[in-house]
Write a protein that holds these residues in place. Sequence first.
Motif, PDB file in Angstrom:
ATOM      1  N   ALA A   1      -2.925   5.339  -6.496  1.00 48.72           N
ATOM      2  CA  ALA A   1      -2.571   6.286  -5.058  1.00 48.72           C
ATOM      3  C   ALA A   1      -3.434   5.432  -4.605  1.00 48.72           C
ATOM      4  O   ALA A   1      -3.707   5.199  -3.284  1.00 48.72           O
ATOM      5  N   MET A   2      -4.772   5.894  -4.566  1.00 50.17           N
ATOM      6  CA  MET A   2      -6.373   5.803  -4.021  1.00 50.17           C
ATOM      7  C   MET A   2      -6.600   3.903  -4.150  1.00 50.17           C
ATOM      8  O   MET A   2      -6.283   3.216  -2.993  1.00 50.17           O
TER       9      MET A   2
ATOM     10  N   GLY B   1       0.730  -1.258  -0.496  1.00 48.59           N
ATOM     11  CA  GLY B   1      -0.203  -0.309   0.087  1.00 48.59           C
ATOM     12  C   GLY B   1       0.863   0.853   0.018  1.00 48.59           C
ATOM     13  O   GLY B   1       1.048   2.155  -0.297  1.00 48.59           O
TER      14      GLY B   1
ATOM     15  N   LEU C   1      -6.249   8.084   5.739  1.00 52.22           N
ATOM     16  CA  LEU C   1      -4.771   7.830   6.894  1.00 52.22           C
ATOM     17  C   LEU C   1      -5.152   8.065   8.003  1.00 52.22           C
ATOM     18  O   LEU C   1      -4.962   7.859   8.826  1.00 52.22           O
TER      19      LEU C   1
ATOM     20  N   CYS D   1      -7.698  10.451   0.624  1.00 57.19           N
ATOM     21  CA  CYS D   1      -7.476   9.457   0.417  1.00 57.19           C
ATOM     22  C   CYS D   1      -6.032   9.424   2.457  1.00 57.19           C
ATOM     23  O   CYS D   1      -5.948   8.936   2.958  1.00 57.19           O
ATOM     24  N   ASN D   2      -5.386  11.207   1.851  1.00 63.25           N
ATOM     25  CA  ASN D   2      -4.291  11.247   3.146  1.00 63.25           C
ATOM     26  C   ASN D   2      -6.148  11.837   4.740  1.00 63.25           C
ATOM     27  O   ASN D   2      -5.349  11.499   5.488  1.00 63.25           O
TER      28      ASN D   2
ATOM     29  N   GLY E   1      -3.934   2.436  -3.225  1.00 62.51           N
ATOM     30  CA  GLY E   1      -2.436   1.935  -1.944  1.00 62.51           C
ATOM     31  C   GLY E   1      -3.213   2.470  -0.251  1.00 62.51           C
ATOM     32  O   GLY E   1      -3.285   1.761   0.706  1.00 62.51           O
ATOM     33  N   THR E   2      -4.546   3.391  -0.972  1.00 57.04           N
ATOM     34  CA  THR E   2      -4.608   3.300   0.719  1.00 57.04           C
ATOM     35  C   THR E   2      -5.007   2.367   0.650  1.00 57.04           C
ATOM     36  O   THR E   2      -5.938   2.263   2.178  1.00 57.04           O
TER      37      THR E   2
ATOM     38  N   PHE F   1       0.370   4.118  -2.676  1.00 55.10           N
ATOM     39  CA  PHE F   1       0.114   5.618  -2.064  1.00 55.10           C
ATOM     40  C   PHE F   1       1.141   6.556  -2.938  1.00 55.10           C
ATOM     41  O   PHE F   1       1.024   6.974  -3.468  1.00 55.10           O
ATOM     42  N   GLU F   2       2.268   5.984  -2.559  1.00 53.94           N
ATOM     43  CA  GLU F   2       3.813   7.148  -2.514  1.00 53.94           C
ATOM     44  C   GLU F   2       4.167   7.276  -4.089  1.00 53.94           C
ATOM     45  O   GLU F   2       4.292   7.535  -5.051  1.00 53.94           O
TER      46      GLU F   2
ATOM     47  N   VAL G   1       4.060  13.359  -0.939  1.00 52.21           N
ATOM     48  CA  VAL G   1       2.718  13.034  -0.754  1.00 52.21           C
ATOM     49  C   VAL G   1       1.821  13.289   0.032  1.00 52.21           C
ATOM     50  O   VAL G   1       0.900  12.354   1.199  1.00 52.21           O
TER      51      VAL G   1
END
Length: 490
Positions: free
Chosen positions: A277-278, A72, A343, A339-340, A280-281, A76-77, A389
């Motif tokens: 990235a989504m 992930g 997290l 996403c952020n 990965g989230t 994401f990164e 990120v």
Amino acid sequence: MTARIGACPPPGRYRRPRAPRIATILIAMLALVVVRPLAWADDAAARQEIAQSLNLAWVLVCGFLVMFMQVGFAMFETGFTRAKNAVNTMAMNLVIYPVGLIGFWLTGYALMMGGVSNWPSLGASPIPHRELSIAIGGHQYGLIGCAKFALVSIGHDPGSLAMFLFAVVFMDTAATIPTGALAERWKFSAFFVYGLFMSMFLYPLFGNWVWGGGWLSQLGVNLGLGHGDVDFAGSSVVHMTGGIAALAGAMTLGPRIGKFRRDGAIGLLPGHNIPMAMVGTLILAFGWFGFNTGSTLAASDPRIGLIAVNTMLASAAGALSGLLYLWHRYHKPDVAMACNGLLGGLVSITASCAFVSPAAAVMIGGIAGLIVVASVLIIERRYHIDDPVGAISVHGVCGVWGALALGLFADGTYGDRWNGVAGPVRGLFYGDIGQFAAQLTGVVVNIVVVFGLAWAFFLAVEHTIGNRVPAEVEWSGLDALEMGSEAYPS
């Protein structure tokens, strides 16, 4: 009249001896008195052995989930960075795993957990341990572990080996965080040295103080500050440590070329694959269940149900609060910030997930989503710190909030004997100002010590091998000139 041979004796003249029958009954009663408790003892021992085996499997499976979070982080990164640096970003997320694992095996686990005598849920047998401590005012304050180097002394203890696996994937999460904040300009050789520094010393140091029996965990028994610094699954130990180290690195390396222009404008350097990235989230959100529920170290602990629900609720609240705020402000739903926010909600609930109610989890996660948005804007626009990120905001700032939130919202329904203090963990809103003081102390110590040591490390690297790739490499992309391969060859 004489009796015939073989005939029955006359009634009344002969009775069957009763002594053998009475002896049989006494022996049977004695067997019930003696043998049955032995069977119960055997049953209790068997139940304990089964419970420990189940707990051992639980810790290992949750550790596997946390290890899967590395996928992930990589997605994401990489999704939030540019295509010309995709291989480099992916490579850092790959290589930090073997580098960190070997470093933690050599010294990190010993420095962090060397003072722990046993893991009750995984086995009652004592294990070799030693903690370097200092005596102040008649109290002992642990500083660092001094046993279990390279697992030599515990190489045949199943509980210790399971805990090593569980601890090393937590360390790997902390070590991975700066790879996002320093992406697109970090020299690979400098990153490699950082991986050893983080896994062998920096992360284990603060980890010992909170989880290894060190002095922050002893603030309760020594100074009466609640239960000492409490962090159930790592808001401060894992995420804040990684975020603060990322802040020190980003300040040392400086921004990417083109990010902050001479006329004061802020350049947009968008990531090349937001769908990646989504995904990965969502992988991180899935792996987080291992992060939080596994920290019970026991599948038999019924608290795992509440922990899992709190984890889900906080992540959802963080995603929605960040999304809705920016949607209202800019009239477009910013999925990257959602996403952020998700997290950030996960980071913020990680410390308190076992100690708060579902309603409090929603509040903690919702506030975290707003903190992420505000922090990203402030760090970028006011302080001109470049974080591709948002790792500093998500892990560092929300890690601070998560640690303090426990000191506010812990409701006194869990945590009896935590860190050796009788009674459940209660936050400020439930009558214990000392717990909030302990949490605040842990946050301040993390900021001062982790930032100071990370800053000194990055400065030392800067004056030796250098932290940053040359400008021409950054312009062309780190994949072609730093890594020698491209993610998307034409």
